[in-house]
Design an enzyme around this catalytic site. Structure first.
Site, PDB file in Angstrom:
ATOM      1  N   LYS A  84       1.091  -1.079  -0.317  1.00 47.13           N
ATOM      2  CA  LYS A  84       0.129   0.175   0.003  1.00 47.13           C
ATOM      3  C   LYS A  84       1.038   1.119   0.005  1.00 47.13           C
ATOM      4  O   LYS A  84       0.496   2.284  -0.480  1.00 47.13           O
ATOM      5  CB  LYS A  84      -1.016   0.297   1.396  1.00 47.13           C
ATOM      6  CG  LYS A  84      -0.219   0.164   2.254  1.00 47.13           C
ATOM      7  CD  LYS A  84      -1.158  -0.280   3.872  1.00 47.13           C
ATOM      8  CE  LYS A  84      -0.784   0.267   4.238  1.00 47.13           C
ATOM      9  NZ  LYS A  84      -1.635   1.176   6.257  1.00 47.13           N
ATOM     10  N   ASP A  85       2.300   0.953   0.218  1.00 45.95           N
ATOM     11  CA  ASP A  85       3.253   2.545   0.086  1.00 45.95           C
ATOM     12  C   ASP A  85       3.639   2.225  -1.297  1.00 45.95           C
ATOM     13  O   ASP A  85       3.458   3.844  -1.386  1.00 45.95           O
ATOM     14  CB  ASP A  85       4.611   2.323   1.335  1.00 45.95           C
ATOM     15  CG  ASP A  85       4.051   1.900   2.762  1.00 45.95           C
ATOM     16  OD1 ASP A  85       3.035   2.520   2.644  1.00 45.95           O
ATOM     17  OD2 ASP A  85       4.208   1.257   3.408  1.00 45.95           O
ATOM     18  N   ARG A 132      -9.295   7.855   4.087  1.00 48.10           N
ATOM     19  CA  ARG A 132      -9.924   7.178   3.528  1.00 48.10           C
ATOM     20  C   ARG A 132     -10.232   5.936   4.595  1.00 48.10           C
ATOM     21  O   ARG A 132     -11.666   6.411   4.711  1.00 48.10           O
ATOM     22  CB  ARG A 132      -8.917   5.579   3.118  1.00 48.10           C
ATOM     23  CG  ARG A 132      -8.892   4.643   2.407  1.00 48.10           C
ATOM     24  CD  ARG A 132      -8.726   3.746   2.595  1.00 48.10           C
ATOM     25  NE  ARG A 132      -7.311   2.767   3.421  1.00 48.10           N
ATOM     26  CZ  ARG A 132      -8.126   2.343   4.811  1.00 48.10           C
ATOM     27  NH1 ARG A 132      -9.241   1.498   5.016  1.00 48.10           N
ATOM     28  NH2 ARG A 132      -6.810   1.721   5.389  1.00 48.10           N
ATOM     29  N   ARG A 133      -9.723   6.257   5.914  1.00 47.42           N
ATOM     30  CA  ARG A 133     -10.279   5.915   7.112  1.00 47.42           C
ATOM     31  C   ARG A 133     -11.206   6.679   7.971  1.00 47.42           C
ATOM     32  O   ARG A 133     -12.483   6.161   8.123  1.00 47.42           O
ATOM     33  CB  ARG A 133      -9.310   5.369   8.629  1.00 47.42           C
ATOM     34  CG  ARG A 133      -8.380   3.828   7.956  1.00 47.42           C
ATOM     35  CD  ARG A 133      -7.065   3.861   8.646  1.00 47.42           C
ATOM     36  NE  ARG A 133      -7.017   2.418   8.275  1.00 47.42           N
ATOM     37  CZ  ARG A 133      -5.234   2.356   8.838  1.00 47.42           C
ATOM     38  NH1 ARG A 133      -4.565   3.356   9.177  1.00 47.42           N
ATOM     39  NH2 ARG A 133      -4.989   0.979   8.010  1.00 47.42           N
ATOM     40  N   ARG A 154       0.678   9.833  13.717  1.00 49.74           N
ATOM     41  CA  ARG A 154       1.174   9.654  13.627  1.00 49.74           C
ATOM     42  C   ARG A 154       2.536   8.653  13.891  1.00 49.74           C
ATOM     43  O   ARG A 154       1.852   8.579  15.636  1.00 49.74           O
ATOM     44  CB  ARG A 154       2.012  10.082  12.425  1.00 49.74           C
ATOM     45  CG  ARG A 154       1.673  10.903  11.290  1.00 49.74           C
ATOM     46  CD  ARG A 154       2.166  10.902  10.295  1.00 49.74           C
ATOM     47  NE  ARG A 154       3.584  10.040  10.165  1.00 49.74           N
ATOM     48  CZ  ARG A 154       4.474   9.511   9.335  1.00 49.74           C
ATOM     49  NH1 ARG A 154       4.672  11.368   9.064  1.00 49.74           N
ATOM     50  NH2 ARG A 154       5.113   9.224   9.353  1.00 49.74           N
ATOM     51  N   ARG A 160       0.853   5.171  19.084  1.00 45.81           N
ATOM     52  CA  ARG A 160      -0.612   4.987  18.945  1.00 45.81           C
ATOM     53  C   ARG A 160      -1.392   4.551  19.337  1.00 45.81           C
ATOM     54  O   ARG A 160      -1.976   4.894  19.954  1.00 45.81           O
ATOM     55  CB  ARG A 160      -1.009   4.022  16.955  1.00 45.81           C
ATOM     56  CG  ARG A 160       0.169   5.130  15.771  1.00 45.81           C
ATOM     57  CD  ARG A 160      -0.085   4.619  14.571  1.00 45.81           C
ATOM     58  NE  ARG A 160       0.260   4.871  13.550  1.00 45.81           N
ATOM     59  CZ  ARG A 160       0.079   5.559  11.673  1.00 45.81           C
ATOM     60  NH1 ARG A 160      -1.047   4.857  11.781  1.00 45.81           N
ATOM     61  NH2 ARG A 160       0.847   5.849  11.083  1.00 45.81           N
ATOM     62  N   CYS A 247      -1.793   7.817  -1.751  1.00 48.28           N
ATOM     63  CA  CYS A 247      -2.393   7.575  -0.185  1.00 48.28           C
ATOM     64  C   CYS A 247      -3.476   8.531   0.819  1.00 48.28           C
ATOM     65  O   CYS A 247      -3.658   8.555   2.159  1.00 48.28           O
ATOM     66  CB  CYS A 247      -1.461   6.735   0.563  1.00 48.28           C
ATOM     67  SG  CYS A 247      -0.160   6.742   1.265  1.00 48.28           S
TER      68      CYS A 247
END
Length: 322
Positions: A84-85, A132-133, A154, A160, A247
């Site tokens: 995804k990166d 997106r989330r 981040r 997190r 992204c």
């Protein structure tokens, strides 16, 4: 090019605990296939050292460029990326030799007091650095008759989850694959169904990349390739590319294989684009035969992207601020 069979193969990896873990799994598999030693070469990327939010520093590619530069300079023989990166355009002098079998593609909620998403109180503060989330979580909350506050964050997994442990946030959302790869999957209090929250294109999958000229290594790494994973993520990334989104845009996509008994015969590709407040989503799907080639997988993604654009997706793509 590292051709001597007794010489270690050098695997370029980011320094994070998650990156080191997933690269370690690939290294073990490559040792088993080639019989050669594999050493990890830790490389710091701009995305690792910058404290800015991903949407501000360019999104896709910030974790990748340094690894690719090391490949091109001959400092490493191959590199492992989270798929995804990766930017959707592939450099001519590099090739993704393998996409190993995909891990769980879903997003995971880590909430206080073991809460699921549905159990979170109205006004709950949820940490995520992903537009997106943000879009889909807000939409899901609205569908449940409540509102949430998404807080941009981040940092690594410890950082997190620490926001929840310290009481700063009610929950954070992370990739389930990442938690699983570092042995912390049991800390998820809810796994978000792809029926409610579509993952990032390629989420849960890895790309093993090397020089396009290193044909011997390509042939060896190809043994790690999972054709169904490759077909699925190629379709997802084709959708992303056709929507001209990185992204930092609120785009989700997921391709899954549909089986008739034991025979896998179709692939369903779903895509979503939404406003950050969750008030508007364009979500569509298409189903077709399992792609047998790169071109077929690309066509499936472009077809769905065209339908989404016709339904107004382009108007939602401009919302890139956090």
């Amino acid at each position: 090019m590292n051709t001597r069979p007794d010489q270690p193969l050098r695997l370029g990896t980011r320094r994070s605990k998650l990156a080191m873990s997933q690269s370690g799994h690939v290294a073990d598999a490559v040792r088993a296939i080639t019989g050669r030693p594999v050493e990890l070469v830790e490389i710091t990327t701009y995305g690792d050292v910058s404290r800015e939010h991903l949407a501000q520093i360019g999104g896709t590619g910030v974790f990748v460029t340094a690894l690719r530069d090391a490949l091109l300079r001959g400092e490493v023989d191959f590199a492992v990326h989270s798929l995804k990166d990766l930017p959707t355009t592939q450099p001519d002098d590099l090739v993704i030799a393998a996409m190993p079998r995909r891990e769980d593609a879903r997003d995971a909620l880590v909430a206080r007091d073991g809460l699921t998403f549905e159990q979170l109180p109205d006004g709950a503060r949820i940490g995520t650095g992903s537009p997106r989330r943000t879009a889909q979580l807000n939409h899901l909350a609205l569908s449940l008759g409540k509102r949430i506050e998404t807080v941009p964050i981040r940092g690594n997994v410890d950082t997190r989850i620490g926001f929840v442990r310290d009481g700063e946030l009610d929950a954070v959302v992370l990739a389930a694959a990442g938690l699983n790869r570092i042995g912390r999957g049991d800390e998820a209090t809810d796994l978000l169904s792809v029926d409610n929250v579509l993952p990032a294109p390629g989420q849960g999958a890895q790309a093993v990349e090397c020089l396009a000229s290193d044909t011997d290594l390509i042939a060896e790494l190809r043994e790690l390739d999972d054709p169904f994973t490759r077909a699925a993520v190629t379709a997802e990334r084709s959708l992303l590319a056709a929507l001209e989104a990185g992204c930092s845009a609120p785009v989700g996509a997921f391709a899954d294989l549909l089986a008739d008994g034991q025979v896998v015969n179709e692939m369903r590709l779903r895509g979503v684009v939404g406003t950050l407040d969750g008030s508007t989503l364009v979500q569509l799907s298409t189903t077709g035969p399992v792609p047998q080639s790169y071109d077929e997988a690309m066509a499936l993604g472009r077809e769905l992207a065209d339908e989404m654009l016709a339904k107004g997706a382009a108007g939602l793509m401009g919302e890139r601020s956090l």
